[in-house]
Design a protein around this motif. Sequence first.
Motif, mmCIF file in Angstrom:
data_model
loop_
_atom_site.group_PDB
_atom_site.id
_atom_site.type_symbol
_atom_site.label_atom_id
_atom_site.label_comp_id
_atom_site.label_asym_id
_atom_site.label_seq_id
_atom_site.Cartn_x
_atom_site.Cartn_y
_atom_site.Cartn_z
ATOM 1 N N LEU A 14 -9.790 5.105 5.275
ATOM 2 C CA LEU A 14 -8.750 4.865 4.277
ATOM 3 C C LEU A 14 -8.094 3.589 4.610
ATOM 4 N N LEU A 20 -3.160 -6.199 2.540
ATOM 5 C CA LEU A 20 -1.790 -5.389 2.331
ATOM 6 C C LEU A 20 -1.591 -4.616 3.678
ATOM 7 N N ARG A 21 -0.333 -4.731 3.780
ATOM 8 C CA ARG A 21 0.332 -3.699 4.885
ATOM 9 C C ARG A 21 0.192 -2.258 4.617
ATOM 10 N N PHE A 22 0.345 -1.378 5.353
ATOM 11 C CA PHE A 22 0.417 0.012 4.980
ATOM 12 C C PHE A 22 1.538 0.269 4.114
ATOM 13 N N THR A 23 2.765 -0.582 4.416
ATOM 14 C CA THR A 23 4.043 0.036 3.559
ATOM 15 C C THR A 23 3.994 -0.886 2.214
ATOM 16 N N GLN A 24 2.899 -1.675 1.869
ATOM 17 C CA GLN A 24 2.789 -2.331 0.737
ATOM 18 C C GLN A 24 1.753 -1.601 -0.309
ATOM 19 N N ALA A 25 0.890 -0.727 0.321
ATOM 20 C CA ALA A 25 -0.508 -0.340 -0.615
ATOM 21 C C ALA A 25 -0.093 0.906 -1.392
ATOM 22 N N ALA A 26 -0.645 0.505 -2.771
ATOM 23 C CA ALA A 26 -0.327 1.492 -3.809
ATOM 24 C C ALA A 26 -1.732 2.293 -3.889
ATOM 25 N N ASN A 27 -2.802 1.798 -3.384
ATOM 26 C CA ASN A 27 -4.269 2.650 -3.327
ATOM 27 C C ASN A 27 -4.635 2.127 -1.757
ATOM 28 N N MET A 28 -5.771 2.813 -1.595
ATOM 29 C CA MET A 28 -6.876 2.777 -0.143
ATOM 30 C C MET A 28 -8.042 2.785 -0.687
ATOM 31 N N GLY A 29 -8.665 1.907 0.012
ATOM 32 C CA GLY A 29 -10.225 2.105 -0.224
ATOM 33 C C GLY A 29 -10.795 3.261 0.597
ATOM 34 N N LEU A 30 -11.739 4.017 -0.029
ATOM 35 C CA LEU A 30 -12.262 5.193 0.600
ATOM 36 C C LEU A 30 -13.760 5.101 1.090
ATOM 37 N N PHE A 90 -6.807 5.336 9.416
ATOM 38 C CA PHE A 90 -6.325 4.415 8.546
ATOM 39 C C PHE A 90 -6.296 3.029 8.957
ATOM 40 N N LYS C 71 13.935 -0.010 -1.194
ATOM 41 C CA LYS C 71 13.121 0.534 -0.348
ATOM 42 C C LYS C 71 12.822 -0.036 0.934
ATOM 43 N N ALA F 26 -14.412 5.772 -4.788
ATOM 44 C CA ALA F 26 -14.365 4.438 -3.844
ATOM 45 C C ALA F 26 -12.907 3.902 -3.364
ATOM 46 N N ASN F 27 -11.966 4.520 -3.956
ATOM 47 C CA ASN F 27 -10.818 4.381 -3.628
ATOM 48 C C ASN F 27 -9.618 5.414 -4.138
ATOM 49 N N MET F 28 -8.585 5.566 -3.460
ATOM 50 C CA MET F 28 -7.559 6.793 -3.846
ATOM 51 C C MET F 28 -6.381 5.893 -3.957
ATOM 52 N N GLY F 29 -5.469 6.265 -4.982
ATOM 53 C CA GLY F 29 -4.171 6.162 -5.239
ATOM 54 C C GLY F 29 -3.215 6.983 -3.911
ATOM 55 N N LEU F 30 -2.591 5.969 -3.623
ATOM 56 C CA LEU F 30 -1.793 6.493 -2.413
ATOM 57 C C LEU F 30 -0.194 6.479 -2.749
ATOM 58 N N ALA F 64 6.572 4.245 5.456
ATOM 59 C CA ALA F 64 6.172 4.130 4.105
ATOM 60 C C ALA F 64 6.751 5.561 3.200
ATOM 61 N N MET F 67 10.416 4.838 3.190
ATOM 62 C CA MET F 67 10.479 3.896 2.104
ATOM 63 C C MET F 67 10.405 4.332 0.723
#
Lengths: 331, 331, 331, 331, 331, 331
Positions: A14, A20-30, A90, C71, F26-30, F64, F67
């Motif tokens: 993921l 983007l940093r972990f604390t910025q991401a609203a989604n993740m590539g899977l 991650f 945040k 291919a991606n997931m909302g986090l 995160a 936050m």
Amino acid sequence: MTKVVTLGEIMLRLSTPGHLRFTQAANMGLSFGGSEANVAISLAVFGINAGHVTAFPHHDLGDAAIMHLKKYGVDTTYITRSDDRMGVYFLENGAMQRSSRIIYDRFDSAFAKVNRSMFNWNEILRGVTWFHWSGITPAISQGAADVCLDAVTTAQEMGITVSGDINYRRNLWQYGKSVRDIMPGLIQQTNIVIGGSVDFENCTGVTADSFEEACLEMTRKFPSIRKIVNTKRTSVSSSHNRMKGMLFDGQRVIKSKRYNMTHIVDRVGTGDAFMAGLIYGMLKGFSDEQALAFAMAAGALKHSISEDVNLVTVEEVEALVKEENVGKLLR
Amino acid sequence: MTKVVTLGEIMLRLSTPGHLRFTQAANMGLSFGGSEANVAISLAVFGINAGHVTAFPHHDLGDAAIMHLKKYGVDTTYITRSDDRMGVYFLENGAMQRSSRIIYDRFDSAFAKVNRSMFNWNEILRGVTWFHWSGITPAISQGAADVCLDAVTTAQEMGITVSGDINYRRNLWQYGKSVRDIMPGLIQQTNIVIGGSVDFENCTGVTADSFEEACLEMTRKFPSIRKIVNTKRTSVSSSHNRMKGMLFDGQRVIKSKRYNMTHIVDRVGTGDAFMAGLIYGMLKGFSDEQALAFAMAAGALKHSISEDVNLVTVEEVEALVKEENVGKLLR
Amino acid sequence: MTKVVTLGEIMLRLSTPGHLRFTQAANMGLSFGGSEANVAISLAVFGINAGHVTAFPHHDLGDAAIMHLKKYGVDTTYITRSDDRMGVYFLENGAMQRSSRIIYDRFDSAFAKVNRSMFNWNEILRGVTWFHWSGITPAISQGAADVCLDAVTTAQEMGITVSGDINYRRNLWQYGKSVRDIMPGLIQQTNIVIGGSVDFENCTGVTADSFEEACLEMTRKFPSIRKIVNTKRTSVSSSHNRMKGMLFDGQRVIKSKRYNMTHIVDRVGTGDAFMAGLIYGMLKGFSDEQALAFAMAAGALKHSISEDVNLVTVEEVEALVKEENVGKLLR
Amino acid sequence: MTKVVTLGEIMLRLSTPGHLRFTQAANMGLSFGGSEANVAISLAVFGINAGHVTAFPHHDLGDAAIMHLKKYGVDTTYITRSDDRMGVYFLENGAMQRSSRIIYDRFDSAFAKVNRSMFNWNEILRGVTWFHWSGITPAISQGAADVCLDAVTTAQEMGITVSGDINYRRNLWQYGKSVRDIMPGLIQQTNIVIGGSVDFENCTGVTADSFEEACLEMTRKFPSIRKIVNTKRTSVSSSHNRMKGMLFDGQRVIKSKRYNMTHIVDRVGTGDAFMAGLIYGMLKGFSDEQALAFAMAAGALKHSISEDVNLVTVEEVEALVKEENVGKLLR
Amino acid sequence: MTKVVTLGEIMLRLSTPGHLRFTQAANMGLSFGGSEANVAISLAVFGINAGHVTAFPHHDLGDAAIMHLKKYGVDTTYITRSDDRMGVYFLENGAMQRSSRIIYDRFDSAFAKVNRSMFNWNEILRGVTWFHWSGITPAISQGAADVCLDAVTTAQEMGITVSGDINYRRNLWQYGKSVRDIMPGLIQQTNIVIGGSVDFENCTGVTADSFEEACLEMTRKFPSIRKIVNTKRTSVSSSHNRMKGMLFDGQRVIKSKRYNMTHIVDRVGTGDAFMAGLIYGMLKGFSDEQALAFAMAAGALKHSISEDVNLVTVEEVEALVKEENVGKLLR
Amino acid sequence: MTKVVTLGEIMLRLSTPGHLRFTQAANMGLSFGGSEANVAISLAVFGINAGHVTAFPHHDLGDAAIMHLKKYGVDTTYITRSDDRMGVYFLENGAMQRSSRIIYDRFDSAFAKVNRSMFNWNEILRGVTWFHWSGITPAISQGAADVCLDAVTTAQEMGITVSGDINYRRNLWQYGKSVRDIMPGLIQQTNIVIGGSVDFENCTGVTADSFEEACLEMTRKFPSIRKIVNTKRTSVSSSHNRMKGMLFDGQRVIKSKRYNMTHIVDRVGTGDAFMAGLIYGMLKGFSDEQALAFAMAAGALKHSISEDVNLVTVEEVEALVKEENVGKLLR
């Protein structure tokens, strides 16, 4: 028909989008990734008949992981399924001076809970030419270490070439055994070793003044070893690395040219891409120089490809070896 | 009011996101591109009254292609519509040492099926100052070659300046004629030629020891030629190119400064951007040196812009010529 | 418990994706940014107790802006709300030789309409150690200038260290006062000044042959000034900058090492990141050399992070100061 | 050649993705919208020669707004440019019982600052058949009201049909004049009025027991009015509306069938789509029943289309009128 | 081990995101689809050993299409490769009353250019239980029709059950033969027919007053037919369909319950999902009622799944047949 | 100042985009979610002073998660950090008849490893008015059950109202204790119970013929219970549910109106939204009918909002209670 079998854990990957940093991401590539499976997929994309042995949970993400392997043509016949969890990693993709970061969440996975009764290596390795393992597997759990030992032992008995990437992961090895309890037994049934001086020392206690001397000492101590390869990386920044490769042929160290990798897209899996290139070269009967050159070009190209696996063809690797069409627009 | 007319096919452009390979992409960026239309759009963005002549299918993607031209202010009055298909090109954007790749799927398109009865060049070229064609059009089909010949013939008769980008595409020319059957007839009615020594040889058989000598020979053989321009590109990698430009003014070759283009965003259409810059400079009465400098800066800037067309203003190109505000944050 | 308070406008930040031009974008990244708030957030991420004072509209985007601050742990107690609009800035991220561009749309915002009756600085600054303002605030409106003056005056009376980033924004200052009407009054109650020779001249009329002489003159004219810091940036391209820092300690100028920043992700807010690093170092009692080094490393790292704020930890900044793990893959 | 001219502000439209709330969105869809321009674009997509008159800032987002109009073939010749800002509206797309929300940020825009000297209506309306305005324009500023009055006066003098959507926006009308100061003067030069009983009362003070009686009273008071149309909407939820239309032909009210609109994609601009359908029907000489049916089908289809404008063809509207192919998969 | 083989073209599927129109989309979802391959994939996901026979170009998009099949476990051994193009279909997903639209671009594809010498059906069908074809294949080209005839002839000779979806596509059949020249020869070697009265008439000239009578007539004319199945769909809108199924068992017509499908996600491939469900039921020895119920539930579920293929398990289909857990949140 | 404290695990929420299946994404909302924290956030958005107690790992995803809470104004002071992992849940959002699915991966999380020494409830609950727990917490581990018991015991001793959502999760309870070992001890210190007949039986063995009788029996057995609330949901499909609420006031059951929820956006967290609405109503002194009506409207609105938390204001909930502006476009 040549067949390579690899053994090891595959995790859900993921990764944050872009940089983007972990604390910025609203989604993740899977996606999915695992050192040894990355090797198997790269070989399958090269046209080599390859299979991977691992364990996945029964749920849909386990199915998705199997589909990941099948998509690229890797044989998944000997994958076991259980009710355990799937390992996850991650990834935050760095940039410039900022490092990339991986958070592992892999304990108690289906693969960590394997045991030797689950795998019949005489059957799995029938008709197989090459078996590949890495130092991650014995570091995960006693069960995984046992399975790995069974595999290499059976492979050697059957006359199959065994390669091992003996990288030492400090954060693993938490099940009660130390790296030196386990690794020597595996290395002594291994023919092609990937590793450097630090790995030799960590895994076996061997130290020496130079890589060449260390290699000589390793082959003295572990007579099954025929060749040792290693890559040396300089990180100018997360976006710019330099890499060169070395191959010890039993007597001396051959060096590759150095690759300058600016504008790195994804650094993960580049060592696995190198490994797959090396196995390909050796299976095809390349000279040591040629095999190393092929492995280096494969590893360099992987830096341009997103996700864990090296989706390049033999033709593309060979073109880079020959420095043809580098960075062109091919119509 | 200055008006430039261009002729040529526009294809659907489908490109993988970021640097994903074709086998990884779950979606594709959709845009439109075609060498001559790219020139027209760039000129329209520079404020020049420009029109494009081509053929599209009747369906909604044909409508979308027309909207693409209209959005940037290009006159679409003389575009014909048919029930044929639309050409497509698929683009995989390379990175580092890995090349970019284009898969063309353009045979039997609406443009390939044009014929001379579809276009009344006396009407289309009324009030026009400049006509531009490229070597792609005559390579597509006999019909397209005929239309191109009609256009340049009419343009020359009407005293309109004709420019031609005589690039030779080996994968085209499949309709029975060879490049040397067709191109000389077009070149001899062309005043500004874009091309290099290889193109001269492919298209006309002219060879020489240097670019300057080849240009001299070309102008001897084709007296209508007033100037010849060319760019020379070095691909350090897909992400890093260097480019310089040359302009033969009828007697000697003028050279531009060399641009160093690191961090390339999109290399496609950079030659078209150069071409548009050159036409702009010549239309505005720049000296040859100035026109070449403007064209080079336009071409360099295009490398920073996604998709086929060079969405930069005259002010931005001029600033780069003067090396003002290069890479600044303009508030 | 250390507490830093900052004052200034926060705007909606709307940025085109990747390197798309304004005329290409079908969507925009949404975030928030403002020089002084960026400083507060960076300090909060460093673990410093920080609060920000500003004004937002009552609507949901005002709520979202407050959530942005919360945040990251910034105290929002003293933010006022009104029925006015929210300032917006539109960002087009350049690449290569193409500059980045900002379109400001900030007039008549809730912040522009603040007045001194809205803020009780004796209450706001109770228990506070450091107050930070920038030259943007007094340039926005008379009300904002009044509020800023109240804040620095109260802060100095209370013995609080005051820092001011005296950058001069030519496009602002449209409310009838000139920069030299206002800025000297603020500077003479400021202890740490961020600015260079051009700023000194614009704001105060001070000119000199060198930065060091200009600093000496500034401290003579404004005895409250204890230190002056500045960064000097060379823009090779939008993707590649070099930056070094200078700190005048009251007597002489100390210089930092130079950072080479290739592959820039986001250049906005890098000065604020530097400022936050400097405040952090000074609050922690670092030597001037150490504080400057920390500030420079913080500023350099910001170039790798999307959006306005510098989401890096103290550990990451310190590692870069020591050149540890630069560009590695940390597992 | 039929030509329709519309007048009114176009704003930047920034909408949260899917059904995200303003406080959740990390990016926003970017488009452009404005009631009267939406009408012009819909007509242009129907194949009607249409032009729009408005004012934009000089910057790139103003360019992008012009490109939005040009893309769909709307004539932009008479758009003025200034240094003012661009109006913006932020849209949160509701779902189920949750309402959709718009935050307007349109004060002091380039359009709000227009004045009568900027537009030469005798020139603009030359060869024009139909002029359309809405109650939003005179509500924005005195200048906009003046321009609107000039336009309708000139249009009536030139014998051009004038339509006006007299919707009353309570949040506007902040420049010192009330709706009843201004609207009667515009309505008395309008031939086709869009509005309902509430609008009549707000704008003119006319009240009556039924829509038909109110229409009769309106035509008595404003003899220029030939027809009045209105739609009546029932909001079951944000995702499900019902709508029917009414047309007063000077003597009686004709009613359309009722449309049941489940699964709404975008409700914004549906009234404008209805308006464009009505103008189309009237321009083409449809009977009142036919014109109303066409308008209703156009308005219903708009609910299925993202963004402000109704990108449907005449053929699609006519098919829905005839209930052909509703909801099919057309191959 | 049960094995099903299907034959037919697979196209690149390019679909606009959400409900965007073709003229709005800036990118397109990329996938693959083809009626018969959709059947094979659905069966593979149900756990049936399935293989697909087709032809792809040599390029990377051909590779990607093969990976699409492999991912889901479909055997790709007998796929041929050529230098021809790949068929494409562009999909615009409708909503509400607005229809979905497909633009086909499939002429001259690699599959259209197949010929009987490319496929050795005696080898391909060895060990196979079921062969499936559709009326699309013989409509594409003489070569494709020949290959289809070879396949069904060989299958019948080998005692393999043959199913055929005899849908008639008016836009195909452009190679000189009419549907009635070709289809009767295929139907007379088919055991399970999918089709309705219109298809019977188009393909064979059979007409009758009811579906049951038409089925009786078909079985009289084509004695190989054992069963005929059909679905009847009512399109309330693009977002809401109703569907019921019928199965003629040789003597009478059995009807399924009717499914009410609101909130449709993707209507493409729902007939193929039904077909796969039917084959599954028949292979597993279900009664006709059970097989039809399974097929209907499979087809209904497909409407909830994006892209062409029905990624549901046997357990999920069975749960819907039993109306268990419909629309729940399964933890 | 009213303060509500909640206790419970927060997991990383990873959800497939739109309605994609796990094997397609291919991606997931986090995002982040957890029943009790969802309640706290909803209350904070309602303007109630709320805090949440939980445990997170030290790494960046733990940051995160903090936050996430801070963004919405929830007090995070008493969150502990450890080196353990973070629980994860994977969500596949169903559609139509296809169910939504959650894969939990929450064993051995930082929260599962809490112990009573980590939390000083006398300090945490100082000044607190309401404490909320759910049946998930005691089901996770002995440590979590202990902490929960400490919390409710301390709360009751301090006279704080305790609410408990006593839902029974069959897949948890794997640490050796059964639900009936633990839950009665918690329920007997709880004042407001959320649960239905099945939960009563699972947790306490209480059975009865009707909900009202069961409630009477529960209050007899657990005298601390003052009220019992429950919702009853009918799943027409994943996209369409109906829901009504019941509140037992100690003597009789009050029923709410029934909400019809078509076009569901996200069903997760709707029960938590209901709970938060109920607590809000009770804290504000609403009558039981009013509190239930508020809770139901809050729960209904949550179905329209993506991710776990109910980002609606008190004004929005009250409008729905009054059926004002339902599904309108609010400008």
